[in-house]
Enzyme design. Structure first.
Site, PDB file in Angstrom:
ATOM      1  N   SER A 289      -3.431  13.789   7.192  1.00  0.00           N
ATOM      2  CA  SER A 289      -4.377  13.504   6.120  1.00  0.00           C
ATOM      3  C   SER A 289      -5.804  13.404   6.652  1.00  0.00           C
ATOM      4  O   SER A 289      -6.038  12.987   7.793  1.00  0.00           O
ATOM      5  CB  SER A 289      -4.006  12.183   5.443  1.00  0.00           C
TER       6      SER A 289
ATOM      7  N   LYS B 145      -3.190  21.384  -3.299  1.00  0.00           N
ATOM      8  CA  LYS B 145      -2.305  20.237  -3.521  1.00  0.00           C
ATOM      9  C   LYS B 145      -2.825  19.386  -4.669  1.00  0.00           C
ATOM     10  O   LYS B 145      -4.006  19.040  -4.705  1.00  0.00           O
ATOM     11  CB  LYS B 145      -2.221  19.387  -2.256  1.00  0.00           C
TER      12      LYS B 145
ATOM     13  N   TYR C 125       0.837  -1.204   0.000  1.00  0.00           N
ATOM     14  CA  TYR C 125       0.000   0.000   0.000  1.00  0.00           C
ATOM     15  C   TYR C 125       0.873   1.255   0.000  1.00  0.00           C
ATOM     16  O   TYR C 125       0.582   2.225  -0.699  1.00  0.00           O
ATOM     17  CB  TYR C 125      -0.932   0.013   1.206  1.00  0.00           C
TER      18      TYR C 125
ATOM     19  N   HIS D 159       0.166  13.097  -6.725  1.00  0.00           N
ATOM     20  CA  HIS D 159      -0.310  12.230  -5.637  1.00  0.00           C
ATOM     21  C   HIS D 159       0.578  11.001  -5.492  1.00  0.00           C
ATOM     22  O   HIS D 159       0.107   9.892  -5.223  1.00  0.00           O
ATOM     23  CB  HIS D 159      -1.761  11.807  -5.878  1.00  0.00           C
TER      24      HIS D 159
ATOM     25  N   TYR E 115      -9.742  16.560   2.013  1.00  0.00           N
ATOM     26  CA  TYR E 115     -10.502  16.089   0.864  1.00  0.00           C
ATOM     27  C   TYR E 115     -11.909  16.679   0.954  1.00  0.00           C
ATOM     28  O   TYR E 115     -12.508  16.723   2.039  1.00  0.00           O
ATOM     29  CB  TYR E 115     -10.623  14.566   0.874  1.00  0.00           C
TER      30      TYR E 115
ATOM     31  N   THR F  40      -6.967  19.482  -1.389  1.00  0.00           N
ATOM     32  CA  THR F  40      -6.466  18.517  -2.367  1.00  0.00           C
ATOM     33  C   THR F  40      -7.436  18.354  -3.528  1.00  0.00           C
ATOM     34  O   THR F  40      -8.634  18.131  -3.328  1.00  0.00           O
ATOM     35  CB  THR F  40      -6.207  17.161  -1.681  1.00  0.00           C
TER      36      THR F  40
ATOM     37  N   ARG G 291      -5.321   1.283  -7.851  1.00  0.00           N
ATOM     38  CA  ARG G 291      -4.122   0.805  -7.163  1.00  0.00           C
ATOM     39  C   ARG G 291      -4.145  -0.720  -7.161  1.00  0.00           C
ATOM     40  O   ARG G 291      -4.713  -1.364  -6.280  1.00  0.00           O
ATOM     41  CB  ARG G 291      -4.062   1.399  -5.756  1.00  0.00           C
TER      42      ARG G 291
ATOM     43  N   GLN H 201      -4.483  18.269   5.643  1.00  0.00           N
ATOM     44  CA  GLN H 201      -4.831  18.019   4.249  1.00  0.00           C
ATOM     45  C   GLN H 201      -6.307  17.656   4.169  1.00  0.00           C
ATOM     46  O   GLN H 201      -6.766  16.729   4.836  1.00  0.00           O
ATOM     47  CB  GLN H 201      -3.953  16.887   3.689  1.00  0.00           C
TER      48      GLN H 201
ATOM     49  N   PRO I  67       1.040  14.402   3.877  1.00  0.00           N
ATOM     50  CA  PRO I  67      -0.106  13.656   4.422  1.00  0.00           C
ATOM     51  C   PRO I  67      -0.154  12.243   3.864  1.00  0.00           C
ATOM     52  O   PRO I  67       0.019  12.031   2.663  1.00  0.00           O
ATOM     53  CB  PRO I  67      -1.308  14.479   3.946  1.00  0.00           C
TER      54      PRO I  67
END
Length: 428
Positions: free
Chosen positions: A136, A276, A54, A300, A160, A186, A195, A158, A107
């Site tokens: 984060s 960001k 991860y 990112h 979202y 962000t 991912r 940070q 973050p």
């Protein structure tokens, strides 16, 4: 002819100087780590594969990350000679406050899954080193917990923008109330990137015990002991923690995020605001026109859009356009203090490290993060001395050449190639 003689016992005993053994295994392995790559190797041995991947992994083919790291490796420095730099000053002022080094901790989400000390270790180490720490939205320590771990240092948050806007607004207010001085808004995660390592590993929050994970855990019992004997994971924003990382991100993020959201958040945030995830010159100029305090050139960590622009390559162009009006920072791919020096030389005011921080954390908790900072500090100081500069302000673009392996195909070149191909086909 060489004159030979019998060795004198006193001279032999003088050579037989044995180092006192260190019985502290953690300190011993960390002292042996001389580079971030060394910390990574320790982290890989000590961390279950799903959690390590991860951290290590990126989106899809992981091309963006590989290119970002290659860009730093393709730096050519130009040192000045006969310019003594016996003492170097690595301190700087960024976003209205001091930093002892030209980098801060980026973050990172789900951090306590990497190692149980998580953000507490990161914030404490950052505070001790005199550099900023960024929490984060998907961190595993609360805003208030980070403030407690780093009560006198600089804490950044940070953010979202989530589907439920009230969650984002509430986090913004809590961070302001806790004395966080900078907000990282962000913009590069409207949906989760693919991912693939996480999908292949079946990585979920919380980790699931399966035959595969149990087999992988056998040589790493300390990780599971730490995980099972410490408080349950708590997220700064999510009320549920079930599912894969991608599912959690897609449930939380909102693809309708817009400049109107930025205006709302800007209106309720009393400190500095930084955007960001900026990846082109046009957006940089528009954001500066809107009055933001800074931008972070970032893809990112290669974890969102694969084949995204290389932030380090973009850096000098953005600095030329907006560097006088806003703080320009850069992340993605930084693994050496020389990468940081090169970024500052090309105009970045500051840099952020994410994976390097997590490698240190996984290698040894708080002590591992301390070691990570010490390694980067040493590399920064040594690079500056070898370049012949005594302060960050002395670094200029003349100290660095960006060697490029990838050159964009211009429209004229593409048309010429198409014409040549058509002519060759006609001759056949």
């Amino acid at each position: 002819m060489v004159t030979r003689q019998l060795p004198k016992p006193a001279e032999i005993f003088e050579l037989m100087q044995f180092k006192k053994p260190d019985l502290n295994a953690r300190r011993r392995r960390l002292d042996a780590a001389l580079t971030i790559a060394d910390l990574r190797a320790i982290a890989k041995r000590r961390t279950p594969r799903a959690a390590f991947d991860y951290t290590e992994g990126a989106a899809e083919g992981e091309i963006s990350l590989a290119r970002a790291r290659q860009a730093f490796e393709d730096v050519e420095f130009h040192p000045s000679i006969l310019r003594p730099a016996t003492d170097v000053d690595t301190s700087t002022t960024v976003l209205g406050g001091p930093s002892a080094l030209p980098f801060g901790i980026a973050p990172t989400g789900f951090t306590r899954l990497m190692q149980t000390e998580g953000e507490v270790a990161g914030a404490g180490a950052a505070g001790a080193a005199g550099i900023p720490f960024t929490l984060s939205t998907l961190g595993t320590t609360s805003i208030e917990g980070v403030k407690e771990a780093n009560p006198h240092g600089r804490n950044w948050f940070q953010l979202y923008v989530m589907r439920d806007r009230e969650i984002s607004y509430g986090l913004t207010r809590r961070a302001a109330a806790a004395g966080f001085d900078t907000l990282f808004f962000t913009v590069d995660t409207p949906v989760a990137g693919a991912r693939l390592r996480d999908k292949r590993n079946g990585f979920s929050i919380p980790p699931q015990l399966t035959p595969k994970t149990i087999l992988n855990a056998i040589p790493r019992p300390w990780w599971w002991i730490d995980f099972l004997t410490t408080p349950k994971l708590e997220f700064a924003s999510l009320t549920t923690t079930g599912g894969t990382v991608g599912e959690l991100l897609d449930a939380a993020m909102d693809p309708t995020i817009s400049f109107e959201d930025l205006e709302v958040i800007r209106g309720m945030w009393p400190g500095k605001i930084v955007i960001k995830g900026v990846q082109n010159i046009e957006d940089s100029k528009k954001l500066v026109d809107l009055g933001v305090d800074g931008i972070v050139l970032s893809n990112h960590g290669g974890r969102q859009l694969d084949r995204a622009p290389i932030p380090f390559h973009l850096l000098p162009h953005v600095v030329r356009e907006v560097g006088r009006d806003a703080t320009v920072m850069v992340d993605t791919g930084i693994m050496n203090g020389a990468d940081i020096v090169a970024s500052i030389a090309l105009g970045a005011k500051f840099t952020l490290v994410g994976r390097a921080y997590l490698y240190g954390l996984m290698a040894g908790g708080r002590q591992g993060v301390d070691r990570m900072i010490a390694i980067l500090r040493s590399e920064i100081e040594r690079t500056m001395k070898l370049l012949g500069v005594s302060s960050l302000e002395e670094l200029t673009p003349a100290h660095v050449t960006q060697l490029t392996r990838l050159s964009p195909v211009t429209k004229d070149a593409a048309l010429a190639a198409e014409s040549a191909s058509a002519s060759a086909a006609a001759e056949k």
